[in-house]
Each structure stands twice: as C-alpha cells, then as structure tokens.
Write a protein that holds these residues in place. Structure first.
Motif, PDB file in Angstrom:
ATOM      1  N   MET A 264      15.414  -9.272 -12.002  1.00 12.38           N
ATOM      2  CA  MET A 264      15.067  -7.875 -12.422  1.00 12.38           C
ATOM      3  C   MET A 264      14.267  -7.283 -11.281  1.00 12.38           C
ATOM      4  N   ILE A 265      14.644  -5.955 -10.735  1.00 16.11           N
ATOM      5  CA  ILE A 265      14.160  -5.165 -10.113  1.00 16.11           C
ATOM      6  C   ILE A 265      13.132  -4.244 -10.429  1.00 16.11           C
ATOM      7  N   THR A 266      12.093  -4.099 -10.040  1.00 15.21           N
ATOM      8  CA  THR A 266      10.939  -3.333 -10.538  1.00 15.21           C
ATOM      9  C   THR A 266      10.524  -2.345  -9.271  1.00 15.21           C
ATOM     10  N   VAL A 267      10.324  -0.949  -9.874  1.00 17.26           N
ATOM     11  CA  VAL A 267       9.922   0.279  -8.795  1.00 17.26           C
ATOM     12  C   VAL A 267       8.770   0.862  -9.464  1.00 17.26           C
ATOM     13  N   LEU A 268       7.677   0.691  -8.477  1.00 20.14           N
ATOM     14  CA  LEU A 268       6.395   1.259  -8.787  1.00 20.14           C
ATOM     15  C   LEU A 268       6.365   2.772  -8.231  1.00 20.14           C
ATOM     16  N   GLY A 269       6.049   3.673  -9.250  1.00 19.00           N
ATOM     17  CA  GLY A 269       6.169   5.080  -8.841  1.00 19.00           C
ATOM     18  C   GLY A 269       7.254   5.777  -9.283  1.00 19.00           C
ATOM     19  N   ALA A 270       7.004   6.752 -10.140  1.00 19.99           N
ATOM     20  CA  ALA A 270       8.001   7.500 -11.107  1.00 19.99           C
ATOM     21  C   ALA A 270       8.046   9.101 -10.406  1.00 19.99           C
ATOM     22  N   GLY A 271       8.050   9.174  -9.316  1.00 19.66           N
ATOM     23  CA  GLY A 271       8.323  10.268  -8.594  1.00 19.66           C
ATOM     24  C   GLY A 271       9.689  10.688  -8.461  1.00 19.66           C
ATOM     25  N   ALA A 272      10.069  11.513  -7.708  1.00 23.53           N
ATOM     26  CA  ALA A 272      11.363  11.889  -7.356  1.00 23.53           C
ATOM     27  C   ALA A 272      12.290  10.774  -6.927  1.00 23.53           C
ATOM     28  N   PHE A 273      11.827  10.233  -5.744  1.00 23.28           N
ATOM     29  CA  PHE A 273      12.336   9.267  -4.857  1.00 23.28           C
ATOM     30  C   PHE A 273      12.328   7.718  -5.796  1.00 23.28           C
ATOM     31  N   GLY A 274      11.445   7.444  -6.392  1.00 26.65           N
ATOM     32  CA  GLY A 274      11.371   6.204  -7.266  1.00 26.65           C
ATOM     33  C   GLY A 274      12.265   6.392  -8.404  1.00 26.65           C
ATOM     34  N   THR A 275      12.338   7.354  -9.036  1.00 24.36           N
ATOM     35  CA  THR A 275      13.245   7.424 -10.223  1.00 24.36           C
ATOM     36  C   THR A 275      14.533   7.282  -9.720  1.00 24.36           C
ATOM     37  N   ALA A 276      14.876   8.125  -8.379  1.00 25.33           N
ATOM     38  CA  ALA A 276      16.219   8.016  -7.788  1.00 25.33           C
ATOM     39  C   ALA A 276      16.849   6.758  -7.492  1.00 25.33           C
ATOM     40  N   LEU A 277      15.820   5.890  -7.193  1.00 25.99           N
ATOM     41  CA  LEU A 277      16.193   4.471  -6.664  1.00 25.99           C
ATOM     42  C   LEU A 277      16.345   3.739  -7.782  1.00 25.99           C
ATOM     43  N   ALA A 278      15.598   3.840  -8.641  1.00 22.03           N
ATOM     44  CA  ALA A 278      15.670   3.192 -10.008  1.00 22.03           C
ATOM     45  C   ALA A 278      16.952   3.526 -10.772  1.00 22.03           C
ATOM     46  N   ILE A 279      17.410   4.744 -10.722  1.00 18.43           N
ATOM     47  CA  ILE A 279      18.872   5.136 -11.252  1.00 18.43           C
ATOM     48  C   ILE A 279      19.948   4.608 -10.585  1.00 18.43           C
ATOM     49  N   SER A 280      20.002   4.444  -9.208  1.00 18.34           N
ATOM     50  CA  SER A 280      20.816   3.854  -8.347  1.00 18.34           C
ATOM     51  C   SER A 280      21.015   2.337  -8.495  1.00 18.34           C
ATOM     52  N   LEU A 281      19.921   1.814  -8.429  1.00 19.50           N
ATOM     53  CA  LEU A 281      19.725   0.234  -8.678  1.00 19.50           C
ATOM     54  C   LEU A 281      20.259   0.029 -10.167  1.00 19.50           C
ATOM     55  N   SER A 282      20.161   0.572 -11.299  1.00 19.15           N
ATOM     56  CA  SER A 282      20.349   0.316 -12.587  1.00 19.15           C
ATOM     57  C   SER A 282      21.763   0.293 -12.587  1.00 19.15           C
ATOM     58  N   ARG A 283      22.500   0.872 -11.689  1.00 15.88           N
ATOM     59  CA  ARG A 283      24.054   0.943 -12.051  1.00 15.88           C
ATOM     60  C   ARG A 283      24.674  -0.732 -11.647  1.00 15.88           C
ATOM     61  N   SER A 284      23.614  -1.388 -11.072  1.00  9.72           N
ATOM     62  CA  SER A 284      24.125  -2.762 -11.086  1.00  9.72           C
ATOM     63  C   SER A 284      23.393  -3.960 -11.557  1.00  9.72           C
ATOM     64  N   GLY A 285      22.220  -3.385 -12.597  1.00  7.03           N
ATOM     65  CA  GLY A 285      21.629  -4.478 -13.557  1.00  7.03           C
ATOM     66  C   GLY A 285      20.392  -3.699 -13.837  1.00  7.03           C
ATOM     67  N   PRO A 286      19.508  -4.357 -14.807  1.00  4.75           N
ATOM     68  CA  PRO A 286      18.410  -3.786 -15.340  1.00  4.75           C
ATOM     69  C   PRO A 286      17.422  -3.499 -14.143  1.00  4.75           C
ATOM     70  N   VAL A 287      16.447  -2.476 -14.456  1.00  3.52           N
ATOM     71  CA  VAL A 287      15.511  -1.969 -13.607  1.00  3.52           C
ATOM     72  C   VAL A 287      14.219  -1.716 -14.563  1.00  3.52           C
ATOM     73  N   THR A 288      13.041  -2.067 -13.972  1.00  2.75           N
ATOM     74  CA  THR A 288      11.721  -1.568 -14.382  1.00  2.75           C
ATOM     75  C   THR A 288      11.169  -0.384 -13.978  1.00  2.75           C
ATOM     76  N   LEU A 289      10.908   0.779 -14.482  1.00  3.70           N
ATOM     77  CA  LEU A 289      10.416   1.756 -13.618  1.00  3.70           C
ATOM     78  C   LEU A 289       9.048   2.146 -14.197  1.00  3.70           C
ATOM     79  N   TRP A 290       8.030   1.880 -13.311  1.00  2.00           N
ATOM     80  CA  TRP A 290       6.689   1.888 -13.631  1.00  2.00           C
ATOM     81  C   TRP A 290       6.025   3.348 -13.413  1.00  2.00           C
ATOM     82  N   ALA A 291       5.338   3.955 -14.200  1.00  2.00           N
ATOM     83  CA  ALA A 291       4.626   5.264 -14.083  1.00  2.00           C
ATOM     84  C   ALA A 291       3.248   4.993 -14.593  1.00  2.00           C
ATOM     85  N   ARG A 292       2.179   5.546 -13.510  1.00  2.70           N
ATOM     86  CA  ARG A 292       0.898   5.371 -13.772  1.00  2.70           C
ATOM     87  C   ARG A 292       0.490   5.932 -14.994  1.00  2.70           C
ATOM     88  N   ASP A 293       0.918   7.382 -15.223  1.00  5.92           N
ATOM     89  CA  ASP A 293       0.746   8.097 -16.339  1.00  5.92           C
ATOM     90  C   ASP A 293       1.223   7.635 -17.723  1.00  5.92           C
TER      91      ASP A 293
END
Length: 319
Positions: free
Chosen positions: A1-30
């Motif tokens: 499982m890959i985790t991305v800390l930061g739900a800004g534009a770039f973090g979200t984009a990385l999460a979307i791309s990585l999720s095409r290969s498997g599950p991803v957790t996207l952490w947002a502070r708010d």
C-alpha cells in the motif's frame, strides 16, 4: 500500500496515477476536505475536473503504516518540517519519498536532509522532475527522477512508483536532484518577470541559459554531479517551468513584471527558495546574479527595469 501525504494538486495527481496499479491512501490534513473528496470523488479545491478512482482511500487520519511501505510527502517545502515533527515517529518504519521542491528558508536545507534530521533511521528519497499535476492526473506521459543514496532501495522504489503514464529514472545523487528542483523555480520567476514586463522571448532564453549556469555553479559547490543537473531534475524541469504559464512560479514572476498583485493563497516555492539560495550563495562566495535579482524583486528592493539593468551592466566575460 502506497500512502501520499498531502491532498494538494500534485499529491492528488500522484495518487490518481499510482492507483491505476493498486490501492493508495491519500491523506488530507483538513477533515472536511477529506470527507468532501471521499464523497464527491473529486478534489474541487485543488485539482478540479479529475475523478478519484475507487482504489484511492481519502482520509484525515494517518493511522498505522505498513512496515516498509512507501510514503510520498507531497506537501509544500516550507511545511515539510512541521509535518515531520508531527508524524516523524509514525514514518520511522516506512520509506519516505519527498515530492516537494525547494530549499528551507530558515536552514537552507533540502527535503532529504530534513527527513534525515527528523525521521531517525530513514533512508530518504526524492521524486522530482518536469511535471504538472493536471498532466499526471489525466494520464499524460511524464518522466521523473527518483533519487536515493542507497542503490537497492532506489531500485525498489523505481519499480513501485513507475505507473502506466509515469516513467521513473533512477540516480543516487540526492543533492543534485534536490537542487535542480529547487533552483529552477527561482529562474522561472525571473523568466516570468521578463515576460510580464514585455522584455520578450530572447530575454527569457538568455535568463534560462545563464540561470542554468547558476544552478550548476551552486549544485556542484554543494557536492552534486553536473550530469544530474543536465537531466530531468535540472534542465528538464527548468525548460518546463520557465516556458509554461501552468507554472505557479512563472505566473508569480509575470505578476511581478506587470506590477500586479498575486493570489497569496497560491504556493510559490521559488519565493522562499530565492531568499534561502541568496543567503547560502553569499556564505559560499558564489556569484548568483539572477537569484539576487529575483530576491530583490520579491522583497521590492528592485523593480524589473533595475533588475535587468543590474544584470546587463555586469562585467563582460567569456561564456
């Protein structure tokens, strides 16, 4: 499982791309932002119009991380230290990968050095290079550099972070990768200012070329390899950032050149980096005239005309 800390534009984009290969957790502070994204499957605040796949879990709770799991730190450079002070203990058994570009204003350190300082035992890596969040999220082809001082870990991360649309190249030169991503933002502000002031594309080309010389000068002085700066994390990122208005640093520079206000809510990494680089260059005895001009523009010590006059009146020399 890959985790991305930061739900800004770039973090979200990385999460979307990585999720095409498997599950991803996207952490947002708010928490409200996280709930909104989880419900609508859209990050309307930062990256509107792109659907979040169901393989992405959005959460404001970091929870427990699987030992050895990759954790991508996609937060603004000037917020990285605060994030690591808060969650450094939780990251101790993970493999942290910085996805921010810049130099810390107070210390002049890059992201890998900050991770080493605040996450004991971590072997940090950095993912950097010419990329816009919108392109990555839409599945457009992108090439990035993964820098990790430990070769075997670098090979593992290269495999895990390569996606159908992101091709990852590998290097052990973390210093060069850090500095390429940081310094190109300063040059992009200079190029934006020149274009905003109506100085033309020839002036932009000159600033990019001489700016690249400045980038190499500082990087080599700090122990980087020149060939790293000639690659994706240096030259490649410089070209993209200086020639597109998708770049926040270029748009900020254009506002400076036009003497217009710029949205304070938009993160401009090159602004703090310019000040940090100017201080670091002075301590090293390095000539960084474009960086000095950009710092002067940001602090309102110089106007665009004065900055260009300062650069053009420098002593003539060989290239």
């Amino acid at each position: 499982m890959i985790t991305v800390l930061g739900a800004g534009a770039f973090g979200t984009a990385l999460a979307i791309s990585l999720s095409r290969s498997g599950p991803v957790t996207l952490w947002a502070r708010d928490g409200d932002h996280a709930s909104e994204m989880a419900l609508t499957r859209d990050n309307a605040r930062r990256l509107p119009g792109v659907t979040l796949p169901e393989t992405i879990t959005v959460t404001p709770d970091l929870g427990s991380l699987a030992p050895g799991s990759p954790v991508l730190l996609a937060v603004p450079m000037q917020q990285l230290r605060g994030l690591l002070k808060e969650f450094g203990a939780a990251l101790g058994n993970s493999r942290p990968v910085a996805c921010c570009k810049g130099m810390e204003l107070e210390t002049g350190l890059g992201p890998c050095r900050i991770i080493e300082e605040l996450v004991p035992g971590a072997q940090p890596a950095i993912l950097t290079g010419p990329s816009f969040a919108g392109d990555i999220a839409r599945g457009l082809p992108t090439a990035l550099t993964l820098a990790c001082a430990e070769p075997e870990l670098g090979r593992e991360l290269q495999q895990e972070l390569t996606t159908p649309n992101i091709r990852v190249y590998r290097t052990t030169d973390t210093i060069g990768a850090e500095l390429g991503g940081a310094l190109k933002n300063v040059i992009a502000i200079a190029c934006g200012a020149a274009m905003g002031a109506g100085l033309g594309e020839s002036a932009r080309a000159a600033l990019m070329t001489r700016g690249f010389a400045e980038m190499n000068r500082m990087a080599v002085a700090l122990g980087a390899r020149a060939d790293t700066l000639a690659g994706l994390s240096g030259f490649g990122d410089l070209v993209l950032t200086c020639t597109s208005e998708q770049s926040r640093n270029t748009r900020f520079g254009m506002a400076l050149g036009r003497e217009e206000a710029f949205d304070a809510g938009i993160t401009v990494e090159g602004s703090a980096t310019a000040r940090a680089v100017e201080t670091r260059a002075a301590a090293l005895g390095l000539e960084m005239p474009i960086t000095q001009a950009v710092s002067g523009l940001i602090d309102r010590r110089l106007g665009v005309g004065e900055a260009m006059e300062m650069l053009l009146s420098r002593p003539l020399r060989e290239e």
